[in-house]
Motif scaffolding. Sequence first.
Motif, PDB file in Angstrom:
ATOM      1  N   MET A 243       0.804  -1.223   0.000  1.00  0.00           N
ATOM      2  CA  MET A 243       0.000   0.000   0.000  1.00  0.00           C
ATOM      3  C   MET A 243       0.841   1.279   0.000  1.00  0.00           C
ATOM      4  SD  MET A 243      -2.836  -1.168   2.798  1.00  0.00           S
ATOM      5  CE  MET A 243      -3.665   0.425   2.850  1.00  0.00           C
ATOM      6  N   TYR A 244       1.988   1.244   0.706  1.00  0.00           N
ATOM      7  CA  TYR A 244       2.717   2.494   0.937  1.00  0.00           C
ATOM      8  C   TYR A 244       4.138   2.508   0.362  1.00  0.00           C
ATOM      9  CZ  TYR A 244      -1.080   2.716   4.322  1.00  0.00           C
ATOM     10  OH  TYR A 244      -2.325   2.690   4.910  1.00  0.00           O
ATOM     11  N   HIS A 245       4.736   1.344   0.142  1.00  0.00           N
ATOM     12  CA  HIS A 245       6.098   1.324  -0.392  1.00  0.00           C
ATOM     13  C   HIS A 245       6.093   1.653  -1.877  1.00  0.00           C
ATOM     14  CE1 HIS A 245       8.263  -1.254   2.854  1.00  0.00           C
ATOM     15  NE2 HIS A 245       7.388  -0.435   3.397  1.00  0.00           N
ATOM     16  N   ASN A 246       7.169   2.280  -2.339  1.00  0.00           N
ATOM     17  CA  ASN A 246       7.315   2.551  -3.762  1.00  0.00           C
ATOM     18  C   ASN A 246       7.322   1.236  -4.544  1.00  0.00           C
ATOM     19  OD1 ASN A 246       7.723   4.549  -5.828  1.00  0.00           O
ATOM     20  ND2 ASN A 246       9.786   3.748  -6.069  1.00  0.00           N
ATOM     21  N   ALA A 247       6.670   1.215  -5.694  1.00  0.00           N
ATOM     22  CA  ALA A 247       6.569  -0.008  -6.491  1.00  0.00           C
ATOM     23  C   ALA A 247       7.914  -0.391  -7.092  1.00  0.00           C
ATOM     24  CB  ALA A 247       5.541   0.188  -7.599  1.00  0.00           C
ATOM     25  N   MET A 248       8.086  -1.675  -7.355  1.00  0.00           N
ATOM     26  CA  MET A 248       9.292  -2.172  -8.003  1.00  0.00           C
ATOM     27  C   MET A 248       9.449  -1.543  -9.385  1.00  0.00           C
ATOM     28  SD  MET A 248      10.268  -6.056  -9.134  1.00  0.00           S
ATOM     29  CE  MET A 248       9.628  -6.778  -7.639  1.00  0.00           C
ATOM     30  N   SER A 249      10.673  -1.252  -9.772  1.00  0.00           N
ATOM     31  CA  SER A 249      10.941  -0.694 -11.090  1.00  0.00           C
ATOM     32  C   SER A 249      10.459  -1.641 -12.183  1.00  0.00           C
ATOM     33  CB  SER A 249      12.450  -0.449 -11.251  1.00  0.00           C
ATOM     34  OG  SER A 249      12.777  -0.247 -12.608  1.00  0.00           O
ATOM     35  N   PRO A 250       9.796  -1.135 -13.220  1.00  0.00           N
ATOM     36  CA  PRO A 250       9.379  -2.002 -14.328  1.00  0.00           C
ATOM     37  C   PRO A 250      10.552  -2.695 -15.013  1.00  0.00           C
ATOM     38  CG  PRO A 250       8.307   0.143 -14.472  1.00  0.00           C
ATOM     39  CD  PRO A 250       9.334   0.242 -13.393  1.00  0.00           C
ATOM     40  N   VAL A 251      11.701  -2.021 -15.020  1.00  0.00           N
ATOM     41  CA  VAL A 251      12.886  -2.616 -15.650  1.00  0.00           C
ATOM     42  C   VAL A 251      13.337  -3.852 -14.876  1.00  0.00           C
ATOM     43  CG1 VAL A 251      15.250  -2.173 -16.420  1.00  0.00           C
ATOM     44  CG2 VAL A 251      13.565  -0.327 -16.461  1.00  0.00           C
ATOM     45  N   VAL A 252      13.277  -3.777 -13.545  1.00  0.00           N
ATOM     46  CA  VAL A 252      13.615  -4.935 -12.719  1.00  0.00           C
ATOM     47  C   VAL A 252      12.575  -6.034 -12.905  1.00  0.00           C
ATOM     48  CG1 VAL A 252      13.977  -5.747 -10.354  1.00  0.00           C
ATOM     49  CG2 VAL A 252      14.849  -3.506 -11.037  1.00  0.00           C
ATOM     50  N   CYS A 253      11.307  -5.640 -13.034  1.00  0.00           N
ATOM     51  CA  CYS A 253      10.258  -6.634 -13.311  1.00  0.00           C
ATOM     52  C   CYS A 253      10.606  -7.443 -14.557  1.00  0.00           C
ATOM     53  CB  CYS A 253       8.913  -5.950 -13.514  1.00  0.00           C
ATOM     54  SG  CYS A 253       8.110  -5.359 -12.009  1.00  0.00           S
ATOM     55  N   GLN A 254      11.055  -6.753 -15.601  1.00  0.00           N
ATOM     56  CA  GLN A 254      11.386  -7.444 -16.845  1.00  0.00           C
ATOM     57  C   GLN A 254      12.581  -8.372 -16.668  1.00  0.00           C
ATOM     58  OE1 GLN A 254       9.664  -7.305 -20.073  1.00  0.00           O
ATOM     59  NE2 GLN A 254      10.881  -9.182 -19.889  1.00  0.00           N
ATOM     60  N   GLN A 255      13.585  -7.941 -15.901  1.00  0.00           N
ATOM     61  CA  GLN A 255      14.733  -8.805 -15.614  1.00  0.00           C
ATOM     62  C   GLN A 255      14.271 -10.110 -14.971  1.00  0.00           C
ATOM     63  OE1 GLN A 255      18.095  -9.000 -15.892  1.00  0.00           O
ATOM     64  NE2 GLN A 255      18.324 -10.709 -14.470  1.00  0.00           N
ATOM     65  N   VAL A 256      13.387  -9.998 -13.996  1.00  0.00           N
ATOM     66  CA  VAL A 256      12.913 -11.177 -13.270  1.00  0.00           C
ATOM     67  C   VAL A 256      12.036 -12.044 -14.170  1.00  0.00           C
ATOM     68  CG1 VAL A 256      11.617 -11.975 -11.267  1.00  0.00           C
ATOM     69  CG2 VAL A 256      13.072  -9.941 -11.065  1.00  0.00           C
ATOM     70  N   ILE A 257      11.170 -11.419 -14.971  1.00  0.00           N
ATOM     71  CA  ILE A 257      10.314 -12.174 -15.895  1.00  0.00           C
ATOM     72  C   ILE A 257      11.152 -13.003 -16.848  1.00  0.00           C
ATOM     73  CG2 ILE A 257       8.753 -11.931 -17.873  1.00  0.00           C
ATOM     74  CD1 ILE A 257       7.534  -9.477 -16.403  1.00  0.00           C
ATOM     75  N   THR A 258      12.169 -12.385 -17.431  1.00  0.00           N
ATOM     76  CA  THR A 258      13.013 -13.105 -18.397  1.00  0.00           C
ATOM     77  C   THR A 258      13.808 -14.205 -17.715  1.00  0.00           C
ATOM     78  OG1 THR A 258      13.194 -11.077 -19.719  1.00  0.00           O
ATOM     79  CG2 THR A 258      14.772 -12.829 -20.193  1.00  0.00           C
ATOM     80  N   ALA A 259      14.287 -13.951 -16.494  1.00  0.00           N
ATOM     81  CA  ALA A 259      15.008 -14.993 -15.750  1.00  0.00           C
ATOM     82  C   ALA A 259      14.095 -16.189 -15.497  1.00  0.00           C
ATOM     83  CB  ALA A 259      15.531 -14.426 -14.432  1.00  0.00           C
ATOM     84  N   PHE A 260      12.853 -15.941 -15.124  1.00  0.00           N
ATOM     85  CA  PHE A 260      11.885 -17.029 -14.940  1.00  0.00           C
ATOM     86  C   PHE A 260      11.687 -17.811 -16.241  1.00  0.00           C
ATOM     87  CE2 PHE A 260      10.090 -15.344 -10.891  1.00  0.00           C
ATOM     88  CZ  PHE A 260       9.903 -16.547 -10.240  1.00  0.00           C
ATOM     89  N   GLN A 261      11.542 -17.087 -17.336  1.00  0.00           N
ATOM     90  CA  GLN A 261      11.315 -17.740 -18.626  1.00  0.00           C
ATOM     91  C   GLN A 261      12.501 -18.617 -19.028  1.00  0.00           C
ATOM     92  OE1 GLN A 261      10.481 -14.189 -20.862  1.00  0.00           O
ATOM     93  NE2 GLN A 261       8.262 -14.385 -20.617  1.00  0.00           N
ATOM     94  N   ILE A 262      13.706 -18.184 -18.686  1.00  0.00           N
ATOM     95  CA  ILE A 262      14.904 -18.985 -18.982  1.00  0.00           C
ATOM     96  C   ILE A 262      14.925 -20.241 -18.112  1.00  0.00           C
ATOM     97  CG2 ILE A 262      17.433 -19.014 -18.846  1.00  0.00           C
ATOM     98  CD1 ILE A 262      17.338 -16.010 -19.591  1.00  0.00           C
ATOM     99  N   ILE A 263      14.624 -20.080 -16.833  1.00  0.00           N
ATOM    100  CA  ILE A 263      14.578 -21.227 -15.921  1.00  0.00           C
ATOM    101  C   ILE A 263      13.533 -22.243 -16.377  1.00  0.00           C
ATOM    102  CG2 ILE A 263      14.013 -21.949 -13.557  1.00  0.00           C
ATOM    103  CD1 ILE A 263      15.129 -19.196 -12.642  1.00  0.00           C
ATOM    104  N   MET A 264      12.401 -21.746 -16.866  1.00  0.00           N
ATOM    105  CA  MET A 264      11.310 -22.615 -17.311  1.00  0.00           C
ATOM    106  C   MET A 264      11.573 -23.234 -18.682  1.00  0.00           C
ATOM    107  SD  MET A 264       8.242 -20.083 -16.018  1.00  0.00           S
ATOM    108  CE  MET A 264       6.831 -21.064 -16.510  1.00  0.00           C
ATOM    109  N   GLY A 265      12.642 -22.781 -19.351  1.00  0.00           N
ATOM    110  CA  GLY A 265      12.975 -23.327 -20.664  1.00  0.00           C
ATOM    111  C   GLY A 265      12.235 -22.677 -21.809  1.00  0.00           C
TER     112      GLY A 265
END
Length: 382
Positions: A243-265
Amino acid sequence: METTRCLNLGSYNYLGFADDWKDTCGGDVLEALEKWPVGLASARMDMGTTALHTELEALVAKFLGKEDCLVYNMGFATNATTIPALAGAGDLIISDALNHTSIVNGARSSAAKTRVFAHNCEKSLEKVLREAISMGQPRTRRPWNKIFVAVEGIYSMEGEICNLKAIVEVCKKYKAYLYLDEAHSIGAMGKTGRGITEYCGVDTKDVNIMMGTFTKSFGGMGGYIAADKSVIDYLRISCSGSMYHNAMSPVVCQQVITAFQIIMGDKCGKVGKEKLDDLRNNSNYFRRELEKMGLHTYGDYDSPIIPVLLYNPTKILAFSRECYKRGLAVVVVGFPATSVVLSRSRFCVSAGHTRADLEAAVKDIAEIAKMLKLRYAKSSFG
């Protein structure tokens, strides 16, 4: 400013994404940088939710087999703000004796009562649960509203793997809610990187609240809570971390999304599987070599965290300095993070380490261990 190039044996960069992100995730990340701002300057409830946040939450929920997920901008705050939102007056939190300070702080910040069970011991947990249920709340003896059991997948100062299957059985027997912190196990444990549940053969449906971070295996930052949709819907409007903390950077979101996609093959072919195999092989090789030279280690094989006992507090700084002289960056830990006589060095192994890196490190550590008399497995005098 004078600097020294060192081999990093202290950071929890388990799958190496923090090093090779340009080669693995870089294309997607740089594209996101062109499309999205670096920061959103807003909390999730206000203007801080983008399509990338929503995509990441759906991806994590799918990866773990849970209904929904909520992502946070900081791993520590995920525990420290979620636990007070879930547990309140009339509730009980039963915490492992060696849980991370973020869990401890979260429990202390809540209005719930807290009790502790012996580290990783399902028998101690059952004893505490039986007593809590039979005695009820202090003074009134009324039944507890909710009882939460909090454990970690891999204990960050011990390198020990959670005895999850036995703990799940106890929680199911006494109808307690299980809160699992997978900060160090998600992405790093299990055949496909799905964490301690996969490694221990536990269905994620048997874990009520699954917490993890994106800092260790994904080369990013932030954390998540995965649970039933009703729980996540409640946290979105009641947890201060969202509710109150600043949201995660969208650029970091993309880093994590792509890392997940690599792990998942889904991207980069077999790179994800190779990283998981390399991490396991490197971790077991390094642990085996440290034990071979006579050092006392904590933890289990397959765990990427390998604590080496120094015991004597006066050896903490000496070990760190001798490693640094040889180009090894290590983490040393003493009181109050550990008891006074259980000082240690915590090694964290990565898929990014080559076998040559680890062989050279083992050679240097053997020399230091002999110099500082740390080979306690061979002699009580080290």
